[in-house]
Scaffold this active site. Sequence first.
Site, PDB file in Angstrom:
ATOM      1  CB  THR A 245      -0.947  -0.007   1.210  1.00  0.00           C
ATOM      2  OG1 THR A 245      -1.850  -1.101   1.083  1.00  0.00           O
ATOM      3  CG2 THR A 245      -1.741   1.291   1.283  1.00  0.00           C
TER       4      THR A 245
ATOM      5  CG  ASN B 163       2.813  -1.383   3.818  1.00  0.00           C
ATOM      6  OD1 ASN B 163       2.997  -0.429   3.074  1.00  0.00           O
ATOM      7  ND2 ASN B 163       1.799  -2.227   3.653  1.00  0.00           N
TER       8      ASN B 163
ATOM      9  CG  ASP C  34      -0.911  11.783   7.367  1.00  0.00           C
ATOM     10  OD1 ASP C  34       0.000  11.324   6.648  1.00  0.00           O
ATOM     11  OD2 ASP C  34      -1.647  11.058   8.074  1.00  0.00           O
TER      12      ASP C  34
ATOM     13  CG  HIS D  73      -1.608  -6.449  -1.006  1.00  0.00           C
ATOM     14  ND1 HIS D  73      -0.698  -5.483  -0.655  1.00  0.00           N
ATOM     15  CD2 HIS D  73      -2.653  -6.303  -0.137  1.00  0.00           C
ATOM     16  CE1 HIS D  73      -1.168  -4.771   0.354  1.00  0.00           C
ATOM     17  NE2 HIS D  73      -2.355  -5.247   0.699  1.00  0.00           N
TER      18      HIS D  73
ATOM     19  CG  ASN E  26      25.981   2.092  -9.080  1.00  0.00           C
ATOM     20  OD1 ASN E  26      25.313   1.484  -9.917  1.00  0.00           O
ATOM     21  ND2 ASN E  26      26.167   3.396  -9.140  1.00  0.00           N
TER      22      ASN E  26
END
Length: 875
Positions: free
Chosen positions: A206, A227, A276, A483, A754
């Site tokens: 997400t 996440n 936010d 997922h 790299n």
Amino acid sequence: MDSRLALATEEPIKKDSLKRYKILCAVLLALLVIVSLGLGLGLGLRKPEEHIGSCRKKCFDSSHRGLEGCRCDSGCTDRGDCCWDFEDTCVKSTQIWTCNSFRCGETRLEAALCSCADDCLQRKDCCTDYKAVCQGEVPWVTEACASSQEPQCPEGFDQPPVILFSMDGFRAEYLQTWSTLLPNINKLKTCGLHSKYMRAMYPTKTFPNHYTIVTGLYPESHGIIDNNMYDVYLNKNFSLSSVEKSNPAWWSGQPIWLTAMYQGLKAASYYWPGSDVAVNGSFPNIYRNYSNSVPYESRIATLLQWLDLPKAERPSFYTIYVEEPDSAGHKSGPVSAGVIKALQLVDDAFGMLMEGLKQRNLHNCVNIIVLADHGMDQTSCDRVEYMTDYFPEINFYMYQGPAPRIRTRNIPQDFFTFNSEEIVRDLSCRKSDQHFKPYLTPDLPKRLHYAKNVRIDKVHLMVDRQWLAYRNKGSSNCEGGTHGYNNEFKSMEAIFLAHGPSFKEKTVIEPFENIEVYNLLCDLLHIQPAPNNGSHGSLNHLLKAPFYQPSHAEELSKSAGCGFTTPLPKDSLNCSCLALQTSGQEEQVNQRLNLSGGEVSATEKTNLPFGRPRVIQKNKDHCLLYHREYVSGFGKAMKMPMWSSYTVPKPGDTSSLPPTVPDCLRADVRVDPSESQKCSFYLADQNIDHGFLYPPAIKGNNESQYDALITSNLVPMYKEFKKMWDYFHKVLLIKYAIERNGVNVVSGPIFDYNYDGHFDAPDEITNYVAGTDVPVPTHYFVVLTSCKNKTHTPDSCPGWLDVLPFVVPHRPTNVESCPENKAEDLWVEERFKAHIARVRDVELLTGLDFYQEKTQPVSEILQLKTYLPTFETII
């Protein structure tokens, strides 16, 4: 029997029946009269109650005017004297976001979520369906599709606003399967445009994907790589439930709301990962701190209120996010009643938005995009790989699930010294039915762009679809859905739909990657994007009048001469050819390297049908080497071809290719010996041999083989890799030429030490053939191009092209494929397919630019370059 006797005996029976029938009719008639009288009396009694004792237009009025025997004030419930319709008219009306016959023309209710009062349009607080329910207008969902070349915007809207609406976890297949249950989203699909699917970035989680959508950056570039993650330099852990989520140090890049604000526009966000957070020290002009408890209707209503702001205060760009159908998919799996219910919930929310826009006459003014971050797949506790089955003791930390990573437990002390190689070695080829492949992060498929960030741990497991990997049994929930998997899996595909005056109508587009959305948003807002990983202009075909017109990249290094001066080499470079016994024979085959102008034009037409690759690297000294069967761009400093291009026609027969002429190599007389490899270079290195970039035997005759058995066609190859490379050219290349009516092939070395997905500077290359200055490639690329219309060959293709690009890691072993005791036909093609890529990936890794002489708009060429072939068919 006498007929008269028969009649006499039947007569009494008929009379009795008739009597009973008359009685029954009388009873029924009486009942009908009673019912009619009852209804009449009831209705008659009800009329005065409705007139005298109804709360309609009297809700919470303490004056009691016009009421007899009942009340509609707030205290009537406690007193027990509420009018009969108080609950429906006064209480429930404050709890719903819609109008109905009770509410139309209502007295204004202070506690109401929205109003159906007669003055609500003037006061801009109507429920979104007010005009449809109370004024009889046709709802948006049932009206005909609009069609207009110009925005249909009300006064005060000089430019169409842009709304980005995310429905978390809405996999593309849902829309195909359940569209009849989703009238509002299906209307958008029908009237606007939609993609078959949009590809999420890896991992298909997400936060990484939402932030990719608004920055145009890969997770490795914007920093939100999962996440859950650890940053050794911050020495902190990030999770969705921690305060670190709001720490700007994790968030890189420039999200679209900042891009808009930096260029004089205003932006608003009703939720979006990162909105936010004070990214670069700033929030959107208007935003909300995330809370999953806010109803979807409240989010929609607030966004509509922002659209009602005065022109000077009103944002031009808006985001809105809803958690479904992701939450239901996790709980119940993708094929479940819970997901269907969640889909209907988000469809209702979207319908509310569109009705609200229509009520403001903005439904054909706003440019709206509806998309998802990823898909969803089924999981089961019967499909879990446990690390305890591979290690006697788990002495490492593991991020579990569908996209596992492994690092040391002892952080930060052992972060950089942790033996990742040993973990990968211990997890490789352990079981015949193993449901994951372990990788060192730099060896992951380059198309994932998931390596160049310290937050991406060095051990990574690519898990089979619908499988999970955990530390040990009982360590996490495994039933339902999830997922995060390989972004090529069909179950991970996300929706993309768009509608508005800038978008084409009733159009289906080919799949694309979500890194392209940021540039599209900038074009809709008529602003300049910040640097990003997308290819600006690749989505121009979505727009009626594209804002930006791309152009081909400028060549930064021109080719120098490598001319033919003498038929015999100045230096043999320790090369020899047993088949050429005399200098006269060698001189004869070398003369084949001296092409006339006509022969150069002929080989360019056949072997460079779309033009030569342009060199976008600076200070790259190179020259073009022409042969009848192929053309090369020779890199002088690295002493090997940067690329070779040739065309393989559909073969007339399918017999196997002849063997390459054995023990035959000679110096290329066109290249200075100081810029050439020596044939003796490979004698000292036991693991590396010379390979041929252009396969000498591909044309099937010895004469043309000699044109390729030269030092300018040599590239260093690990011996195990060479087995795979040779099989590809002997078998698979012929197969693809048959399937595609011929293919143009461009192949070459890649140097990405790299592992940032871009070509290395010379000082970044760290591995060379033993005792030489010949660099060892990290990968090899192959780009196969054919005509999409297979009735045409590549060198005479009038329309769209089709591509099949590969970027294959150049490694000392083939352990990735577990090839022991397997025939090559069981694993080589699978290995190449695992490392499928985009042409654009090849360009970034090589500093080359393709198709500059293809007569097609550059935006269409970009569609081709950003196309990723897929082989997954199972949902």
